[in-house]
Design an enzyme around this catalytic site. Structure first.
Site, PDB file in Angstrom:
ATOM      1  N   ARG A 277       0.851  -1.197   0.000  1.00  0.00           N
ATOM      2  CA  ARG A 277       0.000   0.000   0.000  1.00  0.00           C
ATOM      3  C   ARG A 277       0.883   1.241   0.000  1.00  0.00           C
ATOM      4  NH1 ARG A 277      -5.351   0.051   1.041  1.00  0.00           N
ATOM      5  NH2 ARG A 277      -5.183  -2.079   1.796  1.00  0.00           N
ATOM      6  N   SER A 352      -8.788  -5.391  -9.533  1.00  0.00           N
ATOM      7  CA  SER A 352     -10.187  -5.229  -9.183  1.00  0.00           C
ATOM      8  C   SER A 352     -10.909  -4.847 -10.462  1.00  0.00           C
ATOM      9  CB  SER A 352     -10.293  -4.126  -8.126  1.00  0.00           C
ATOM     10  OG  SER A 352     -11.552  -4.141  -7.517  1.00  0.00           O
ATOM     11  N   ARG A 391       2.415  -4.570  -6.905  1.00  0.00           N
ATOM     12  CA  ARG A 391       1.995  -5.811  -6.248  1.00  0.00           C
ATOM     13  C   ARG A 391       2.394  -7.035  -7.068  1.00  0.00           C
ATOM     14  NH1 ARG A 391      -3.860  -4.574  -3.260  1.00  0.00           N
ATOM     15  NH2 ARG A 391      -3.056  -2.825  -2.008  1.00  0.00           N
TER      16      ARG A 391
END
Length: 424
Positions: A277, A352, A391
């Site tokens: 993050r 996502s 990521r």
RNA sequence: GGAGAGGUGGCUGAGCGGUUGAAAGCGGCGGUCUUGAAAACCGUUGAGGGGUUUUCCCCCUCCCAGGGUUCGAAUCCCUGCCUCUCCGCCA
């Protein structure tokens, strides 16, 4: 934004369907505001009509050289009264609009009920998490040990939640971007697009980051109200703002690499370790602009496109449908793709993919001419990460590590790194 | 940064403050003609909202955006944004 007309006619049903995301719609308040709006709007329009008719008459009388002083006197108080109700109407509409903006999208019927992440519905799994004969390190230990990731240096230069990458890992980070862009343009038919990383507030309203999620954004100081983009979704989807597409122009598929900037307000204490993050990260984003009838097929297809990257990199993952409590504000349905991280011994979100149906398009006024109805109608917008670069790098480091702390380069990336096989 | 010019419908482009939501042309759509097509000719062609149980009609708003003047604004005045030309600077 939902369809105001639907909110007027099907209010109870919408309220009921919003309960799946634990959202309470104040039906009575909306009804009373709407009925007030209707009364005042009717009055305003009647007065405007009166004004228009009388002004026209004055014009005609004047043209004939008649005396108009009598007519001017008649119209004297009209303007004042009109102004009062116009102000009242504007205030009411602003109030209603603000409420409309605060209502989230209605979840698709396939979205499961649930309160949190724990209730998300897993729909498929790919690959087997690798069993290590030793205890695998996480990317932070691997990165600091190899001298590839330097969080302390980033903290000095800027602050927390930034990273400095060095050498071959920085190179692999760059290679990932090229690799993903190549796959999506060559194999999946997306058009590569380059866009500004700074946007105005109209664009952020268009894709609904404003007014609700302003605290997530980095605003620039200066004369203009400018913001750093939190995702390529903002500039790319705004390409469709105020556009009316012809039927044969759709679907449109864009792939776009950008850095993303997020303040991560409200995530204090969450993922403070490592690169998961960050305030700044790279992402390759997929965006599709489609006819409404195609949107769920496109959503599934776009998810598969994102998955294909993980398959080519041979990284184990699973796909979940986000439940009502976890789904994003504007999304009707979201697939999260979660990659296996040996350092955390669990699946973590790496992409996502959401179908917004016409929710974004209404704000954007992104429309098309439907040949069967002959009318201008809203398009559907879909987007997803394909994938988050940082990521992905983390996943490769953790999944491709060996006992000496070296990182093996996934086969598909070797061509992008002068054939390099091992980073040590 | 300095000096000018300009932002009107899908496009080009008119528009003395008063039947202008907007001339004209192009494009689009429909039709006539044709074996078919083209040409020609005729017709049609912006968006949003409200009312009306409504494939009929009525009304309102919109000429970059936001304010203002006026009985009346695409037209006048302010502010902002954007585009273009010239000069300067610059990766």
């Amino acid at each position: 934004m939902l369809d105001p007309r639907l909110l007027r006619t099907n209010l109870d049903e919408i309220a009921k369907r919003l309960q799946i995301r634990s959202y309470h719609l104040d039906v009575d308040k909306l009804r009373s505001l709407e009925s007030k709006r209707k009364d005042i709007q009717t009055e305003v329009q009647e007065l405007q009509n009166l004004r228009n008719v009388r002004s026209k008459n004055i014009g005609q009388a004047k043209a004939k050289g008649e005396d108009i002083s009598q007519m001017l006197a008649e119209v004297d108080t009209l303007g004042e009264r009109l102004r009062v109700v116009e102000v009242e109407l504007a205030a009411l509409q602003e109030q209603l609009h603000a409420i409309y903006l605060s209502i989230p999208n209605v979840p698709h019927e396939s979205v499961p009920a649930g309160a949190s992440e724990a209730d998300n519905l897993e729909i498929r799994r790919w690959g087997e998490p690798k069993q290590f004969p030793y205890s695998p390190l996480d990317h932070v230990d691997l990165g600091e040990q190899g001298g590839w990731l330097d969080f302390a240096a980033a903290a000095k230069i800027t602050g927390a939640r930034f990273v400095v990458m060095r050498g071959k890992i920085a190179r692999m980070h760059r290679a990932l971007i090229q690799f993903m862009l190549d796959v999506h343009t060559k194999e999946h038919g997306y058009q590569e697009i380059y866009v500004p990383y700074i946007v105005n507030s109209d664009s952020l309203y268009g894709t609904c980051q404003l007014p609700k999620f302003g605290e997530e954004l980095f605003a620039l100081k200066g004369e203009q109200e400018y913001y750093l983009i939190p995702t390529a979704e903002v500039p790319v989807t705004n390409l469709a703002r105020d556009v009316i597409f012809e039927a044969d122009q759709l679907s449109i598929k864009y792939v776009c690499h950008t850095p993303c900037f997020r303040s991560e307000a409200g995530s204090y204490g969450k993922d403070t370790r490592g690169m998961i993050r960050q305030h700044q990260f790279e992402k390759v984003e997929l965006v599709q602009l489609v006819k409404p009838e195609d949107s769920y097929a496109a959503h599934e297809q776009l998810t598969r496109h994102a998955e294909s990257i993980l398959q080519k990199l041979n990284l184990p993952y699973r796909v979940v449908i986000l439940c009502g409590g976890d789904i994003g504000f504007q999304s009707a349905k979201t697939h999260d793709i979660e990659v296996w991280l040996p350092g955390q011994q669990r699946y973590r979100e790496i992409s996502s993919c959401s179908n917004f149906e016409d929710y974004q398009a209404r704000r954007l006024q992104a429309r098309w001419r439907n040949p069967t109805t002959g009318k201008v109608e809203l398009i559907h917008t879909i987007n997803g990460s394909g994938l988050a670069i940082g990521r992905t790098l983390v996943a490769i480091m953790e999944n491709y590590q060996d006992e000496q702390g070296r990182i093996h380069v996934p086969e598909v990336l070797q061509a992008y790194m002068d054939g390099l096989k091992i980073i040590e």
